[in-house]
Design a protein around this motif. Structure first.
Motif, PDB file in Angstrom:
ATOM      1  N   ALA A 155      42.970  40.555  41.170  1.00 49.79           N
ATOM      2  CA  ALA A 155      43.237  39.116  41.107  1.00 49.79           C
ATOM      3  C   ALA A 155      44.672  38.790  41.507  1.00 49.79           C
ATOM      4  O   ALA A 155      44.921  37.846  42.263  1.00 49.79           O
ATOM      5  CB  ALA A 155      42.943  38.592  39.704  1.00 49.79           C
ATOM      6  N   ASN A 156      45.626  39.573  41.013  1.00 54.44           N
ATOM      7  CA  ASN A 156      47.034  39.329  41.321  1.00 54.44           C
ATOM      8  C   ASN A 156      47.370  39.599  42.779  1.00 54.44           C
ATOM      9  O   ASN A 156      48.329  39.027  43.308  1.00 54.44           O
ATOM     10  CB  ASN A 156      47.935  40.175  40.429  1.00 54.44           C
ATOM     11  CG  ASN A 156      47.946  39.700  38.999  1.00 54.44           C
ATOM     12  OD1 ASN A 156      47.603  38.559  38.704  1.00 54.44           O
ATOM     13  ND2 ASN A 156      48.302  40.577  38.084  1.00 54.44           N
ATOM     14  N   SER A 157      46.607  40.468  43.414  1.00 51.90           N
ATOM     15  CA  SER A 157      46.897  40.827  44.810  1.00 51.90           C
ATOM     16  C   SER A 157      46.547  39.719  45.789  1.00 51.90           C
ATOM     17  O   SER A 157      47.132  39.640  46.868  1.00 51.90           O
ATOM     18  CB  SER A 157      46.131  42.097  45.200  1.00 51.90           C
ATOM     19  OG  SER A 157      44.755  41.811  45.408  1.00 51.90           O
ATOM     20  N   GLY A 158      45.576  38.891  45.443  1.00 53.19           N
ATOM     21  CA  GLY A 158      45.102  37.877  46.366  1.00 53.19           C
ATOM     22  C   GLY A 158      44.191  38.430  47.461  1.00 53.19           C
ATOM     23  O   GLY A 158      43.718  37.682  48.314  1.00 53.19           O
ATOM     24  N   ILE A 159      43.935  39.715  47.447  1.00 57.61           N
ATOM     25  CA  ILE A 159      43.062  40.344  48.444  1.00 57.61           C
ATOM     26  C   ILE A 159      41.613  39.994  48.115  1.00 57.61           C
ATOM     27  O   ILE A 159      41.177  40.144  46.973  1.00 57.61           O
ATOM     28  CB  ILE A 159      43.250  41.880  48.460  1.00 57.61           C
ATOM     29  CG1 ILE A 159      44.680  42.258  48.816  1.00 57.61           C
ATOM     30  CG2 ILE A 159      42.236  42.559  49.366  1.00 57.61           C
ATOM     31  CD1 ILE A 159      45.111  41.903  50.217  1.00 57.61           C
ATOM     32  N   THR A 160      40.872  39.524  49.110  1.00 51.47           N
ATOM     33  CA  THR A 160      39.478  39.155  48.884  1.00 51.47           C
ATOM     34  C   THR A 160      38.493  40.167  49.451  1.00 51.47           C
ATOM     35  O   THR A 160      37.325  40.176  49.072  1.00 51.47           O
ATOM     36  CB  THR A 160      39.170  37.772  49.475  1.00 51.47           C
ATOM     37  OG1 THR A 160      39.441  37.803  50.874  1.00 51.47           O
ATOM     38  CG2 THR A 160      40.001  36.689  48.802  1.00 51.47           C
ATOM     39  N   SER A 161      38.968  41.028  50.348  1.00 51.00           N
ATOM     40  CA  SER A 161      38.102  42.045  50.948  1.00 51.00           C
ATOM     41  C   SER A 161      38.928  43.300  51.184  1.00 51.00           C
ATOM     42  O   SER A 161      39.991  43.237  51.810  1.00 51.00           O
ATOM     43  CB  SER A 161      37.518  41.535  52.270  1.00 51.00           C
ATOM     44  OG  SER A 161      36.694  42.513  52.853  1.00 51.00           O
ATOM     45  N   GLY A 162      38.443  44.429  50.665  1.00 52.07           N
ATOM     46  CA  GLY A 162      39.179  45.675  50.841  1.00 52.07           C
ATOM     47  C   GLY A 162      38.734  46.707  49.837  1.00 52.07           C
ATOM     48  O   GLY A 162      37.553  46.759  49.472  1.00 52.07           O
ATOM     49  N   ILE A 163      39.692  47.503  49.364  1.00 51.81           N
ATOM     50  CA  ILE A 163      39.396  48.519  48.355  1.00 51.81           C
ATOM     51  C   ILE A 163      40.503  48.571  47.317  1.00 51.81           C
ATOM     52  O   ILE A 163      41.645  48.227  47.589  1.00 51.81           O
ATOM     53  CB  ILE A 163      39.191  49.930  48.968  1.00 51.81           C
ATOM     54  CG1 ILE A 163      40.432  50.386  49.737  1.00 51.81           C
ATOM     55  CG2 ILE A 163      37.939  49.989  49.820  1.00 51.81           C
ATOM     56  CD1 ILE A 163      40.369  51.844  50.188  1.00 51.81           C
ATOM     57  N   ALA A 164      40.113  49.022  46.139  1.00 50.05           N
ATOM     58  CA  ALA A 164      41.061  49.323  45.065  1.00 50.05           C
ATOM     59  C   ALA A 164      40.960  50.815  44.802  1.00 50.05           C
ATOM     60  O   ALA A 164      39.868  51.336  44.570  1.00 50.05           O
ATOM     61  CB  ALA A 164      40.722  48.542  43.798  1.00 50.05           C
TER      62      ALA A 164
END
Length: 131
Positions: free
Chosen positions: A26-35
């Motif tokens: 949530a804090n990253s603002g990334i909507t598509s990718g990997i954690a």
């Protein structure tokens, strides 16, 4: 983006860290990718498993202790070879897909920090990579 978290592990256990990983996404603002969730310790690990029934964690710990008991023939001076074996079996990281700004986990899945050599103050990292 790299996020660092700390954990006070007072007993051998699997600690649910799903909330912290979701927070990083949530804090990253990334909507598509990997954690990528990573543990930099040799007597602890990361795994994904069921988070609906706490008996699963109980049973996993019983199974790991039976599969990797402490043995008199171990030579490691710290006396925690069983913890090293368990950590190697679990692995030091897990990767989860991010889609729509959320972790793609199964209905019953949670992300766990696996402590096998307590008590310890531990850390783990979450790296968020956008597609």
């Amino acid at each position: 983006m790299l996020y660092k978290y700390t954990l006070s592990a007072q007993r051998e256990d699997l600690y649910n860290i799903t909330t912290q990983v979701r927070e990083a996404v949530a804090n990253s603002g990334i909507t598509s990718g990997i954690a990528v969730v990573y543990c930099p310790h040799t007597t602890a690990g990361i795994t994904i498993n069921e988070n609906a029934d706490p008996d699963v964690i109980h049973d996993l710990l019983i199974g790991l202790n039976k599969a990797f008991p402490d043995r008199a023939e171990f030579r490691h001076g710290e006396g925690n070879s069983a913890a090293h074996l368990k950590a190697s079996a679990m692995g030091s990281s897990a990767t989860v897909i991010i889609d729509g700004g959320k972790l793609v986990l199964g209905t019953w899945q949670g992300i766990y920090f696996c402590e096998f050599d307590p008590p310890r103050n531990r850390k783990f990292y979450v790296k968020i990579i956008g597609a």
